[in-house]
Design a protein around this motif. Structure first.
Motif, short mmCIF file in Angstrom:
data_model
loop_
_atom_site.label_atom_id
_atom_site.label_comp_id
_atom_site.label_asym_id
_atom_site.label_seq_id
_atom_site.Cartn_x
_atom_site.Cartn_y
_atom_site.Cartn_z
N CYS A 101 3.13 11.45 5.77
CA CYS A 101 2.77 11.74 4.38
C CYS A 101 3.31 13.12 3.96
N CYS A 129 -7.72 9.90 6.33
CA CYS A 129 -6.51 9.52 7.06
C CYS A 129 -6.36 10.36 8.31
N HIS A 350 2.29 5.63 -2.24
CA HIS A 350 2.78 6.93 -1.75
C HIS A 350 3.38 6.79 -0.34
N CYS A 353 1.75 6.97 3.42
CA CYS A 353 0.29 6.88 3.41
C CYS A 353 -0.16 5.55 3.99
#
Ligand code: SF4
Length: 409
Positions: A101, A129, A350, A353
């Motif tokens: 990310c 996450c 995204h 992600c």
């Protein structure tokens, strides 16, 4: 660089607020002022800092007079300034995979270049996450500062509330031992009272946003609850939420729409694009479409009992759709789609992600089954290097035309 930026942002906004015309809309300016002040607190070196994960109970840390902030704030600010690319490159050149990310790549790059203030302690959590958890672990190693890790239970039950509440109690002791701060019981009660006031205001704010037409302008609600959570428990959070509520309420009472002509109502999934992009303007001006709801702008928790603050904060975390299974997240999205009378969902997918993009197929399938079209955009919310405006225009244009034809507008 960052301190000067936040200081000049603060003085510019203060000046604008003091000499703006009578009756001018100011809630969003107060929001920007709050962002500037968070930045100043982080970069001025005057107070003790706790780098955290997104779901940490910030009211608890604010009550201890720490400056708590989720690390992704820095990635977002760099993107907003158009300055993320050099830091992404630094992290990539040092071996970070581009599959990670970009919030976290930017943060690691910023830390390598000395742009992350040295914290007094760090608090990571297992949700939303593992990338966030790893990044904070890495920062703790880099800065050689103590780290506390919260393991957020996956399921919401009485046992998990107790388990998480006990971890919050231990987090307080950890902060007291490592930062030399103290949690005063009166300060905690005040923080809880403020958090409950803000919670009620947030319920009103999001209800007002669901009106047709929605009173929120195209940028009013971007990152709203994310930033608000950073100042949970403070008097400032109550003032900011009240100014949003008052402004939106007045607009609803006066029949003032957020965008000139609202024909299509959209829900945004997860994070907004953090660098400057033409998307929101294009939706408003070319398609009479408004993003009237953000997945991350919703109240899923109840008031916190001041006599059981840790349990109340644990309940708040456990009801967050980002802290649980994708089924709960889908259920939450469906509820929002109904409440806000949504015509379509935009999912930025995204890059990197696993949390959001990893669930895209399941989310799209479930929403489509309920008659809600979903547009999966291939964008990176932080990294503008591969952003293609032409591609975005083509995909969004086709999606909007489908919705408009279906609605007959
Ligand atoms: S975008 Fe996804 S991977 Fe990145 S910080 Fe947010 S939840 Fe974590």
């Amino acid at each position: 660089m960052m301190l000067e930026y936040f200081r000049s942002l603060e003085s510019g906004i203060e000046q604008g607020l003091s000499c703006g015309p009578e009756g001018a809309l100011k809630a969003r300016k107060l929001f920007a002022l709050e962002v500037a002040r968070i930045g100043i607190r982080l970069y001025s070196g005057e107070r003790k800092i706790a780098w955290c994960g997104v779901l940490v109970p910030f009211d608890l840390l604010n009550a201890m007079d720490l400056v708590p902030c989720f690390v992704e704030f820095v990635g977002s600010m760099l993107a907003n300034l158009g300055s993320a690319a050099p830091f992404l490159e630094v992290s990539e050149q040092s071996g970070y995979s581009t599959d990670i990310c970009s919030y976290h790549r930017a943060i690691n790059g910023a830390a390598m270049k000395g742009l992350m203030p040295v914290p007094d302690l760090l608090v990571a959590s297992s949700s939303p996450c593992s990338g966030g958890l790893s990044t904070i672990e890495r920062l703790a190693g880099r800065f050689e500062k103590p780290l506390f890790v919260i393991d957020i239970p996956y399921k919401h039950s009485a046992a998990s509330v107790k388990r998480l509440a006990d971890q919050y109690r231990r987090m307080v002791r950890f902060a007291e031992e490592n930062a030399g701060v103290r949690l005063d019981p009166q300060a905690l009660r005040r923080a809880v009272a403020n958090s409950n006031l803000v919670r009620d205001l947030l319920v009103e704010i999001f209800d007002l946003c669901s009106k047709r037409p929605s009173p929120a302008r195209r940028n009013d609600m971007i990152n709203f609850l994310l930033v608000m959570s950073l100042i949970f428990g403070t008097d400032d959070s109550v003032g900011l939420a009240a100014s949003y509520r008052d402004e939106l309420l007045k607009k609803v009472q006066d029949g003032t729409p957020g965008i000139k002509r609202e024909e299509v109502r959209l829900l945004w999934f997860q994070n907004r694009i953090q660098f400057k992009s033409p998307l929101e303007k294009m939706l408003e001006e070319e398609f009479n479409a408004a993003i009237v709801a953000d997945e991350l702008n919703s109240v899923t928790w109840g008031p916190i009992d001041p006599d059981s603050p840790y349990e109340g904060m644990a309940e708040r975390t456990l009801t967050n759709p980002l802290a649980s299974s994708v089924d709960l997240r889908i259920g939450h999205l469906l509820e929002m789609a109904e409440k806000y009378q949504i015509d379509g969902v935009l999912n930025p997918c995204h890059w990197g992600c696993r949390q959001g993009t990893g669930a895209r197929g399941l989310i799209e399938k479930a929403l489509r089954k309920n008659g809600i079209p979903v547009l999966n955009l291939e964008v990176d919310c932080i990294d503008s290097r591969n952003f293609s405006e032409g591609q975005l225009r083509t995909r969004v244009g086709a999606f909007m035309e489908t919705i408009r034809v279906k609605k007959g507008v």
